[in-house]
Write a protein that holds these residues in place. Sequence first.
Motif, PDB file in Angstrom:
ATOM      1  N   ILE A  95      48.988  39.977  49.889  1.00 37.36           N
ATOM      2  CA  ILE A  95      49.630  41.407  49.523  1.00 37.36           C
ATOM      3  C   ILE A  95      49.292  41.877  48.179  1.00 37.36           C
ATOM      4  O   ILE A  95      49.174  41.069  47.133  1.00 37.36           O
ATOM      5  N   THR A  96      48.796  43.110  47.947  1.00 32.13           N
ATOM      6  CA  THR A  96      48.367  43.747  46.780  1.00 32.13           C
ATOM      7  C   THR A  96      49.389  44.722  46.431  1.00 32.13           C
ATOM      8  O   THR A  96      50.214  45.343  47.043  1.00 32.13           O
ATOM      9  N   ILE A 110      50.929  33.328  43.392  1.00 37.03           N
ATOM     10  CA  ILE A 110      50.186  34.509  42.742  1.00 37.03           C
ATOM     11  C   ILE A 110      48.850  34.188  42.317  1.00 37.03           C
ATOM     12  O   ILE A 110      48.460  33.228  41.952  1.00 37.03           O
ATOM     13  N   LYS A 111      48.268  35.344  42.624  1.00 37.62           N
ATOM     14  CA  LYS A 111      46.708  35.370  42.344  1.00 37.62           C
ATOM     15  C   LYS A 111      46.337  36.808  41.894  1.00 37.62           C
ATOM     16  O   LYS A 111      46.332  37.792  42.826  1.00 37.62           O
ATOM     17  N   GLU A 112      46.421  36.898  40.529  1.00 40.04           N
ATOM     18  CA  GLU A 112      46.114  37.975  39.820  1.00 40.04           C
ATOM     19  C   GLU A 112      47.046  39.193  40.239  1.00 40.04           C
ATOM     20  O   GLU A 112      48.492  38.988  39.990  1.00 40.04           O
ATOM     21  N   ASP A 113      46.627  40.309  40.893  1.00 45.68           N
ATOM     22  CA  ASP A 113      47.770  41.607  41.028  1.00 45.68           C
ATOM     23  C   ASP A 113      48.288  41.278  42.694  1.00 45.68           C
ATOM     24  O   ASP A 113      48.531  42.066  43.251  1.00 45.68           O
ATOM     25  N   ARG A 114      48.047  40.068  43.072  1.00 40.38           N
ATOM     26  CA  ARG A 114      48.311  39.945  44.866  1.00 40.38           C
ATOM     27  C   ARG A 114      49.264  38.441  44.650  1.00 40.38           C
ATOM     28  O   ARG A 114      49.360  37.759  43.846  1.00 40.38           O
ATOM     29  N   ILE A 115      49.730  38.599  45.976  1.00 38.79           N
ATOM     30  CA  ILE A 115      50.542  37.454  46.384  1.00 38.79           C
ATOM     31  C   ILE A 115      50.205  36.935  47.719  1.00 38.79           C
ATOM     32  O   ILE A 115      49.781  37.713  48.646  1.00 38.79           O
ATOM     33  N   ILE A 116      49.803  35.423  47.714  1.00 38.11           N
ATOM     34  CA  ILE A 116      49.296  34.925  48.969  1.00 38.11           C
ATOM     35  C   ILE A 116      50.373  34.079  49.805  1.00 38.11           C
ATOM     36  O   ILE A 116      51.029  33.477  49.024  1.00 38.11           O
ATOM     37  N   LEU A 117      50.715  34.769  50.609  1.00 39.02           N
ATOM     38  CA  LEU A 117      51.876  34.181  51.636  1.00 39.02           C
ATOM     39  C   LEU A 117      51.442  33.383  52.917  1.00 39.02           C
ATOM     40  O   LEU A 117      50.384  33.761  53.734  1.00 39.02           O
TER      41      LEU A 117
END
Length: 486
Positions: A399-400, A435-442
């Motif tokens: 998700i960005t 959290i990965k920079e401006d993204r979320i990994i689900l």
Amino acid sequence: MYSNKLIFQSLSIFLVCTFNLFSQVTLPKILGHNMVIQQLKNVPVWGTAGPGEKISVTFAGQNKTTVADSSGKWSVKLKPMKASFTPQEMIIKGTNTIVLKNILIGEVWLCSGQSNMEYAMRKYSKFETAVKGQRPPEDDLNKANNPNIRIFLDRRKYMDPSPEHLGWESAMGKPLVDFSAVGYYFAKDLYSKLHVPIGMISAAVPGSRIEPWIEASKMEISPKMKNGKILDKLSKDGGDPGKFYNTMIEPLIPFSLKGFLWYQGESNCFLNENIRYAYKFKTLIESWRNDWNDSKLPFYFVQIAPYAYSTTKDDRQHTAENLPEFWEAQQLALHLKNTNTVVITDLVDSIADLHPGYKWEIGRRLSLVAANKAYGQKNIICSGPVYKKMKIVDHAIEITFLNTGGGLTSRDGKALNWFTIAGTDGKFSAAKAVIKEDRIILSAREVPNPVSARFGWNEAAQSNFINKEGLPAVPFRTDNPWDKLF
């Protein structure tokens, strides 16, 4: 018995007195002593007088004249003026003379809605019991002392013209007691950013649905969605269309404003409304802008707070997802230009309380939006993370977000919560969020092939997902059925 001559004389005197009464220049309640005039815009001044009566308006070196029409109505427009802390007088002359005193020039906002907007400063003691965040550093109810913030409380039964020309007051002492806490704290914070006089008008009614705030004739529409489906006429939902518009909004038109603040929706959420509310909300925004003859007037609103609507006992089948669906309906208004919202999922101590007490923070967040969007202070972060897009990466969803501010983070340092994902079967499971920079990994072990994600999709959701400025993320679902149809 009275003679015919005496009766005729009495009648003549009555008619002369009546004529003189109605030929007096009168002003709407909103025009009065202590008011704030909107800077850098034309300033309408209007009222009634005798038909054909010549009227002059003098203010700040300007003099405008006009003649009342056949119905006695008249209006003039003063040219735009710069903000001023210098109290000035406005003189309106006809057969009588009215002198309005102690007028400032600055920024004027109208705040409206239901009980959470009406929530008065007299309830200040409830702020003391707040367990999240910080209380205001000062006891504003008793210590507020800024004569450059002015307030006007719009009471629906007291908006007729008044010969005393009272209504506006400085935001301190007794007048502040009954005024909107959200409206006051918005003004207080905005003043600290702009350093110009601020005028606030509060027109809110506890328990009100959205329909009474819309002119009844504007409700007689059958909205057409982008897929061609036509909804039933909005007015069929009842709710006394126009009831508060006629008595509280119309008397303010066309008083010059910078914009609107709106905090309403609980009463419509109890009805399990979603897309129909979105169209009503769109109708309200567009019709108010049309009333003020400005399609670009800023309109900022509050996303209603988490609350246990599913515990409501009535004929409707309430679920824990009705509120998120309503949030989604509110967010559809963002398709309109110059609209924005604030999220308050983190400002609730109990989901059994429909009126959370953190009004100072809600006012502050609205002022952040105004400062950034209406006044161009782009260095001010005014929103938490907003869903932008998703893509499937291996067995996870990425998700960005927009509005990441100084970066994405967790409010309490714990794992991010209230994220869920689902596969093609539509069954959502709690997801691990990284959290990965401006993204979320689900990802979730139970969902090896995810296709959709949701965040905060529950009436009780008070997530710890924020940006580093402390503003909460906006709830969303990637499988939004309405976004492309509104």
